[in-house]
Enzyme design. Structure first.
Site, mmCIF file in Angstrom:
data_model
loop_
_atom_site.group_PDB
_atom_site.id
_atom_site.type_symbol
_atom_site.label_atom_id
_atom_site.label_comp_id
_atom_site.label_asym_id
_atom_site.label_seq_id
_atom_site.Cartn_x
_atom_site.Cartn_y
_atom_site.Cartn_z
ATOM 1 N N GLY A 149 -44.129 -0.011 29.295
ATOM 2 C CA GLY A 149 -42.759 0.449 29.453
ATOM 3 C C GLY A 149 -42.689 1.964 29.478
ATOM 4 C CB CYS A 150 -40.070 4.268 30.730
ATOM 5 S SG CYS A 150 -38.593 3.440 30.110
ATOM 6 C CE1 TYR A 151 -36.600 6.130 25.726
ATOM 7 C CE2 TYR A 151 -36.024 3.809 25.800
ATOM 8 C CZ TYR A 151 -35.645 5.135 25.833
ATOM 9 O OH TYR A 151 -34.318 5.466 25.978
ATOM 10 C CB THR A 153 -45.537 5.344 29.627
ATOM 11 O OG1 THR A 153 -45.903 4.025 30.058
ATOM 12 C CG2 THR A 153 -46.294 6.354 30.474
ATOM 13 C CB ALA A 154 -42.747 9.158 27.565
#
Length: 338
Positions: A149-151, A153-154
């Site tokens: 997911g994006c969260y 990953t970052a």
């Protein structure tokens, strides 16, 4: 020269599905052979008018057997719970899968605690977590990749270089801010223009279900069981994500040197000399990272495009690795600036 690979995109109606279509249209070795959603009976340009005159392929009602007749690889841009059943069918028919849902990202007990009962326990242990900086060798051999997911990953890309030095007796705080596209197309009270315009707010603080994903991967990759507090926010932007990590270390290190050394061979990581901005990674697969140090206290700052590095372009990078292509093949490096 390697031959083209025919691919399917299931879940073509959503934002990540659209981004996958755009990426594959420009990919020299992947060819869109099959587009699908839950209903079919339309075309991709009717779903996404921005594709008028560019791509007008038929969108069918998703059928695993039809996909297996023509495609070697399927991207699943489906919600959690719905994706695992479809992936199970495809895998049994010999189709490789890059899954953008949460269904294969977590170990079984963790998934069922925070999501729902898992219906594909057979394939779950074979899924490879699709963060290439940490799992590239496993991705090369995978038939099923669980796209992060994006969260996570970052957050993971910012945090992981410093995990060996973090004081296990202290808490890590992650403050993450996402553009509204991360919430998907479905309208809710929080995503109306009146509520999001000129506004910003936290949601599910300390209880968001991406928290266990971050904790689990830190434990598996970094070999530490850290107390991680994660707080996501919605901000009045269409796309983009900015993450700030606050932690304390228990060793004397030069944080900038550690960061540069950790990512010295990674083409999709850029180390900055000033805090990251959302705009500079918008439209790309880059993750920009900055670190500031005050004694034993660290501030780590990262930026990604939530729809691309946090979803669709990372999925294409994973597919590139699965088929032995260069990581950068078909991946845009030019940000949407200004």
């Amino acid at each position: 020269m390697k031959h083209n690979i025919d691919v399917a995109i299931v879940g073509a109606s959503g934002y990540t599905g659209l981004e996958l279509v755009k990426l594959i249209l420009n990919h020299p070795n992947f060819n869109i052979k099959y587009l699908a959603n839950t209903t079919g009976e339309t075309t991709i340009n009717k779903l996404h008018p921005c594709l008028n005159g560019v791509c007008e392929l038929e969108v069918k009602k998703a059928d695993a057997n039809d996909i297996a007749k023509t495609c070697k690889l399927a991207f699943l841009a489906l919600p959690h719970k719905h994706s695992m059943g479809f992936a199970k069918e495809l895998l049994s028919l010999g189709v490789k899968v890059v899954d953008l849902s949460a269904d294969y990202r977590l170990e079984l007990d963790t998934y069922e605690k925070f999501y729902c009962p898992h219906t594909d326990k057979e394939n779950l242990p074979n899924a490879v977590y699709g963060l290439p900086e940490f799992y590239k060798e496993d991705i090369k051999k995978a038939s099923l990749v669980a796209n992060p997911g994006c969260y996570p990953t970052a957050s993971l890309l910012a945090l992981m270089p410093f995990v060996p030095y973090i004081d296990e007796n202290s808490s890590v705080f992650i403050d993450a801010k996402s553009g509204l596209s991360g919430a998907g197309k479905k309208l809710s009270d929080t995503s109306t223009f009146v509520n999001i315009s000129e506004n910003m707010f936290a949601y599910n603080p300390l209880k968001h279900r991406h928290t266990p994903e971050i904790i689990e991967k830190v434990k598996l990759v970094g070999k530490k069981d850290l107390k991680i507090n994660f707080v996501p926010h919605l901000i009045p932007l269409t796309r983009g994500m900015l993450t700030s990590v606050y932690c304390s270390i228990n060793k004397n290190i030069g944080a900038i040197e550690v960061l540069k050394e950790f990512y010295k061979d990674q083409s999709h990581i850029r180390i900055l000399g000033k805090p990251a901005t959302i705009k500079d990674t918008s439209g790309t697969n880059f993750c920009d990272i900055f670190v500031a140090q005050d004694g034993n206290d660290l501030f780590i700052n990262s930026s990604i495009d939530n729809l691309l590095r946090g979803a669709s372009s990372q999925a294409v990078v994973n597919a590139n690795i699965m088929y032995g292509f260069d990581d950068d093949l078909g991946i845009n490096k030019l940000a949407f600036v200004p």
